[in-house]
Design a protein around this motif. Sequence first.
Motif, short mmCIF file in Angstrom:
data_model
loop_
_atom_site.label_atom_id
_atom_site.label_comp_id
_atom_site.label_asym_id
_atom_site.label_seq_id
_atom_site.Cartn_x
_atom_site.Cartn_y
_atom_site.Cartn_z
N LYS A 31 -15.99 -10.06 -8.87
CA LYS A 31 -16.16 -8.73 -7.40
C LYS A 31 -14.85 -7.86 -7.10
O LYS A 31 -14.21 -7.72 -7.41
N ALA A 32 -15.37 -6.02 -6.72
CA ALA A 32 -14.68 -5.19 -7.28
C ALA A 32 -14.18 -4.69 -5.76
O ALA A 32 -14.98 -5.16 -4.82
N TYR A 33 -12.92 -4.47 -5.48
CA TYR A 33 -11.99 -4.55 -4.73
C TYR A 33 -11.52 -3.37 -3.98
O TYR A 33 -10.90 -2.59 -5.52
N PRO A 34 -11.46 -2.45 -3.43
CA PRO A 34 -10.75 -0.94 -3.78
C PRO A 34 -9.79 -1.38 -3.56
O PRO A 34 -9.03 -2.40 -2.85
N GLY A 35 -8.58 -0.42 -4.14
CA GLY A 35 -6.91 -0.32 -3.43
C GLY A 35 -6.40 0.85 -3.38
O GLY A 35 -7.39 1.73 -3.43
N TYR A 36 -5.18 1.12 -3.32
CA TYR A 36 -4.94 2.37 -2.37
C TYR A 36 -5.13 3.53 -3.39
O TYR A 36 -4.68 3.76 -5.00
N THR A 37 -5.40 4.68 -3.70
CA THR A 37 -5.93 5.79 -4.27
C THR A 37 -4.82 7.19 -4.06
O THR A 37 -4.32 8.54 -4.95
N GLY A 38 -4.21 7.25 -2.71
CA GLY A 38 -3.42 7.74 -2.47
C GLY A 38 -1.97 7.17 -1.59
O GLY A 38 -1.90 6.82 -1.60
#
Length: 197
Positions: A31-38
């Motif tokens: 399962k994919a989870y977002p991280g910080y991109t900025g």
Amino acid sequence: MHLTSIISATALLIAQASAHGAVTSYVIDGKAYPGYTGFSPASSPDTIQRQWPDYNPTMTVTDKKVMCNGGTSAKLTATVAAGAKVTAKWSQWTHAQGPVMVWMYKCAGTIAACDGSGKGWFKIDQMGMTAPPLSGTNWGTNKVLKELQWTSTIPAKLAPGNYLIRHELLALHQANTPQFYAEFLKTFLENLLHLDL
């Protein structure tokens, strides 16, 4: 002349920032989870990742960023069976010399109070130099450079409890100046591995 100097300095800072990288997403048990991109947590999606304060490397092992990233807690929770795979993904990485290490730390108390203090860290995965020379590209970080990800298996026989997980890249491209890049997740291990930041 002054404007030219400002533009040159700004370009240098941008170039330095772009030379570094950070984990920007995870795949946990498929399962994919977002991280910080900025660097704007208010405008970033909710994530399972402790926010990193900047792209800059940590230059000494005594820096708090090596222990707990110096970032803020996150809101989301991910659940994965013990023994399953955890993949950290980078949007960029540029250093080919250095090891990759993945560590865990068993917390004595609640997960909210766990900060990684003491000597409880233990390594669950690593890749150093696989063939000479030291200045070559036969390193774990070169694999991250090529694939922009690292997959580890959480040990299936760990005792239940609260754990921290640290993905750590050690860049060795400058003589006598190691650069540490660490990322952190908080976990709860039962029959299932429960990530709750």
